[in-house]
Design a protein around this motif. Structure first.
Motif, PDB file in Angstrom:
ATOM      1  N   ARG A   1       0.844  -0.997   0.199  1.00 18.46           N
ATOM      2  CA  ARG A   1      -0.011   0.178  -0.175  1.00 18.46           C
ATOM      3  C   ARG A   1       0.390   1.147  -0.130  1.00 18.46           C
ATOM      4  N   ARG A   2       2.168   1.574   0.917  1.00 20.72           N
ATOM      5  CA  ARG A   2       2.756   2.232   0.754  1.00 20.72           C
ATOM      6  C   ARG A   2       3.408   2.709  -0.845  1.00 20.72           C
ATOM      7  N   GLN A   3       3.895   1.382  -1.322  1.00 22.23           N
ATOM      8  CA  GLN A   3       4.587   1.078  -2.695  1.00 22.23           C
ATOM      9  C   GLN A   3       3.574   2.411  -3.385  1.00 22.23           C
TER      10      GLN A   3
ATOM     11  N   LEU B   1      10.955   5.801   2.280  1.00 17.18           N
ATOM     12  CA  LEU B   1      12.114   5.253   2.402  1.00 17.18           C
ATOM     13  C   LEU B   1      12.194   4.698   3.186  1.00 17.18           C
ATOM     14  N   ARG B   2      12.089   5.318   4.629  1.00 17.42           N
ATOM     15  CA  ARG B   2      11.643   4.702   5.899  1.00 17.42           C
ATOM     16  C   ARG B   2      12.217   3.389   6.002  1.00 17.42           C
TER      17      ARG B   2
ATOM     18  N   ARG C   1      12.095  -1.558   5.649  1.00 15.23           N
ATOM     19  CA  ARG C   1      12.291  -2.011   6.593  1.00 15.23           C
ATOM     20  C   ARG C   1      11.387  -3.863   5.955  1.00 15.23           C
ATOM     21  N   ASP C   2      10.554  -3.639   4.456  1.00 12.40           N
ATOM     22  CA  ASP C   2      10.182  -4.049   3.949  1.00 12.40           C
ATOM     23  C   ASP C   2      10.522  -5.466   2.718  1.00 12.40           C
TER      24      ASP C   2
ATOM     25  N   PHE D   1      14.699  -0.559  -6.716  1.00 13.06           N
ATOM     26  CA  PHE D   1      14.321   0.751  -6.663  1.00 13.06           C
ATOM     27  C   PHE D   1      14.089   1.396  -5.833  1.00 13.06           C
ATOM     28  N   ALA D   2      12.455   1.113  -5.099  1.00 16.64           N
ATOM     29  CA  ALA D   2      12.141   1.419  -4.148  1.00 16.64           C
ATOM     30  C   ALA D   2      12.481   1.184  -2.826  1.00 16.64           C
ATOM     31  N   ARG D   3      13.600   0.936  -2.667  1.00 17.52           N
ATOM     32  CA  ARG D   3      14.564   1.538  -1.532  1.00 17.52           C
ATOM     33  C   ARG D   3      15.307   2.216  -1.703  1.00 17.52           C
ATOM     34  N   HIS D   4      15.367   2.325  -3.006  1.00 13.15           N
ATOM     35  CA  HIS D   4      16.458   3.808  -3.561  1.00 13.15           C
ATOM     36  C   HIS D   4      15.781   5.054  -4.048  1.00 13.15           C
TER      37      HIS D   4
END
Length: 163
Positions: A38-40, A88-89, A93-94, A100-103
């Motif tokens: 959902r955050r993505q 990002l924070r 943890r996901d 790319f999502a992590r960066h």
């Protein structure tokens, strides 16, 4: 192309992409059940909505009322940067978030640049462009980054939930 025409086309395009994203999400309601997914989904939504809003405010303010577009760009860009940092924070943890999502920090940097240019438009003149042209370039970069995020999200393996 003059900046008024650019911002009209840009804003309409971004609002269209926002609507298309709603359609994609509507076909995948299971995406909204998991917090990380959902955050993505929300991050993609904001990645198209916030540049669309800035484009709209650029049309309203334009070169004749620079304080209007400048303030709106700063406020929206700060919101975008804060939202990106929060995403990002949480995405670190996901375990299912893609690379790319992590960066996704690149968009936070671009949002910061949008805010700085809105607050200090004279910086753009130092590189030989108008402030609205410099902001337009940054907004194009934001949308390009958003497309990369969508690509990763849609190609990243996420199993369908068991029925």
């Amino acid at each position: 192309m003059d900046t008024s025409t650019f911002y009209a086309l840009f804003s309409a395009t971004c609002f269209t992409l926002t609507g298309l994203w709603w359609t994609v999400v509507e076909r995948h309601p299971h995406w909204l059940r998991d917090d990380g997914t959902r955050r993505q989904v929300a991050s993609v939504y904001l990645a198209f909505l916030l540049p669309a809003l800035m484009g709209l405010f650029a049309q309203i303010g334009g070169p004749d009322t620079p304080m209007f577009w400048r303030v709106s760009f700063v406020v929206i860009a700060v919101f975008g940067a804060v939202s990106t940092v929060r995403f990002l924070r949480n995405s670190r943890r996901d375990r299912d978030a893609g690379v790319f999502a992590r960066h996704w920090w690149g968009s936070a940097v671009v949002y910061a640049a949008v805010a700085v240019l809105g607050a200090a438009p004279g910086l753009a003149r130092g590189i030989g462009v108008t402030p609205l042209q410099a902001e337009a370039t940054l907004l194009v970069l934001l949308v390009a980054l958003a497309h990369a995020l969508v690509w990763e999200f849609l190609t990243h393996h996420r199993p369908e939930p068991a029925a």
